[in-house]
Design an enzyme around this catalytic site. Structure first.
Site, PDB file in Angstrom:
ATOM      1  N   LYS A   8       0.664  -1.260   0.004  1.00  0.00           N
ATOM      2  CA  LYS A   8      -0.133  -0.011  -0.081  1.00  0.00           C
ATOM      3  C   LYS A   8       0.975   1.126   0.143  1.00  0.00           C
ATOM      4  O   LYS A   8       1.905   1.173   0.331  1.00  0.00           O
ATOM      5  CB  LYS A   8      -1.049   0.029   1.331  1.00  0.00           C
ATOM      6  CG  LYS A   8      -1.905  -1.347   1.372  1.00  0.00           C
ATOM      7  CD  LYS A   8      -2.614  -1.324   0.152  1.00  0.00           C
ATOM      8  CE  LYS A   8      -3.073  -2.655  -0.233  1.00  0.00           C
ATOM      9  NZ  LYS A   8      -4.371  -3.263   0.782  1.00  0.00           N
TER      10      LYS A   8
HETATM   11  C1  LIG Z   1      -5.289  -4.208   1.026  1.00  0.00           C
HETATM   12  C2  LIG Z   1      -6.643  -4.124   0.970  1.00  0.00           C
HETATM   13  C3  LIG Z   1      -7.605  -4.602   2.098  1.00  0.00           C
HETATM   14  C4  LIG Z   1      -6.898  -5.339   3.284  1.00  0.00           C
HETATM   15  O1  LIG Z   1      -6.105  -4.594   4.139  1.00  0.00           O
HETATM   16  P1  LIG Z   1      -5.553  -5.507   5.386  1.00  0.00           P
HETATM   17  O2  LIG Z   1      -4.431  -4.657   5.669  1.00  0.00           O
HETATM   18  O3  LIG Z   1      -4.934  -6.670   4.741  1.00  0.00           O
HETATM   19  O4  LIG Z   1      -6.543  -5.842   6.123  1.00  0.00           O
HETATM   20  C5  LIG Z   1      -8.888  -4.101   1.776  1.00  0.00           C
HETATM   21  N1  LIG Z   1      -9.361  -3.323   1.056  1.00  0.00           N
HETATM   22  C6  LIG Z   1      -8.652  -3.055  -0.100  1.00  0.00           C
HETATM   23  C7  LIG Z   1      -9.295  -2.428  -1.156  1.00  0.00           C
HETATM   24  C8  LIG Z   1      -7.226  -3.191  -0.004  1.00  0.00           C
HETATM   25  O5  LIG Z   1      -6.611  -2.968  -0.918  1.00  0.00           O
END
Ligand SMILES: *Cc1c(COP(=O)(O)O)cnc(C)c1O
Length: 286
Positions: free
Chosen positions: A86
């Site tokens: 992210k």
């Molecule tokens: C990465 C992501 C998640 C999940 O995030 P986690 O940190 O694994 O809980 C949920 N929704 C979207 C759109 C994502 O890109």
């Protein structure tokens, strides 16, 4: 319930939300897919009309804004992830923002075993007493992860502006190639470009995907429709539920998008995409 998406942006189709609301609905959860904020004014009106919460899955959209308002401030709760892929990475973990003090308090307790005070507050009061009010979990983010996330937050504006530059190069390059349709973006929003997604017209995605991987281009597909997964199938969701999303799934391709990519590499991606798509067009038209 799952509501379908708009075919050109792949964001939640606000026209379909209301029909999916039942007396059991507690919240509308909208995903800012690829980093583009959903239409929060429209969703807010629906949420208010039905007295349900509005939750933004803004995991792709940290640093984006909607009509001048930063993502994180436009829903009742906005969810962010600090997973390594992210915009801001802390190893693991995430954050939820809200302007509602009641929800904030509830979430603080929920991440701490349902206990209404944490050890900092008790130390400050010089007291030992604490109260577990409801069932919670250990969802605490460690200090080490927070330090990493905070140091990355400072680089976020730079990362977003670089991503927007890359997207502009792709947009311009593909504007002249009818077989490649970048996702539509709304004018009122500032896109964070977690992903750069195109929809392929009249060429086989499998062929283009394999061709680009063979050219050493790290393309990907985001995502498989969620209810196609066995867990949701077992809950009774069946194929055909969201036909627009399912059709898009067959045609989408994510192109390399990250802060460190050079203009030269972006040009190489464009050249490879045009070559591979051109070959696929030629082969599909016989
Ligand atoms: C990465 C992501 C998640 C999940 O995030 P986690 O940190 O694994 O809980 C949920 N929704 C979207 C759109 C994502 O890109």
């Amino acid at each position: 319930m799952f509501a379908d998406v708009d075919a050109s942006s792949l964001l939640l189709d606000v026209e379909l939300v209301e029909a999916n609301i039942t007396p059991r609905t507690k919240a509308i959860i909208a995903v800012d897919y690829a980093g583009q904020p959903c239409d929060y004014d429209a969703l807010r009106a629906i949420a208010d009309r039905h007295d349900v919460h509005l939750v933004a899955d803004a995991c792709h959209a940290l640093g984006a804004s909607y009509k001048g308002r930063p993502v994180g401030s436009v829903a009742d709760m906005s969810v962010f992830s600090f997973h390594p892929v992210k915009h801001v990475a802390a190893g693991e973990g995430g954050a939820i923002t809200t302007n509602d003090p009641g929800l904030a308090e509830r979430m603080r307790a929920f991440r701490n075993h349902g206990i209404t005070t944490d050890h900092h507050q008790r130390a400050k009061r010089g007291d030992f007493f604490y109260k577990m009010d409801e069932l919670g979990y250990n969802y605490r983010l460690s200090d080490i992860q927070c330090a990493l996330a905070l140091s990355q937050m400072r680089k976020l504006p730079q990362s977003i502006s670089r991503r927007r530059e890359i997207a502009a190069i792709y947009d311009e390059a593909f504007a002249k190639t009818p077989a490649i349709a970048p996702l539509k973006t709304a004018s009122g929003a500032l896109h964070a470009y977690h992903l750069y997604v195109v929809q392929l017209e009249e060429v086989e995605r499998a062929q283009v995907f394999a061709g680009l991987r063979a050219e050493n281009i790290g393309v990907n597909v985001h995502y498989i429709p969620i209810y196609w997964h066995p867990y949701y199938e077992r809950l009774g969701y069946s194929r055909g539920l969201c036909p627009v999303a399912e059709a898009a799934y067959e045609r989408i391709l994510s192109l390399p998008m990250f802060q460190g990519i050079t203009d030269r590499d972006v040009e190489d991606v464009v050249t490879a995409v045009e070559k591979v798509v051109g070959l696929s067009v030629a082969s599909s038209s016989g």
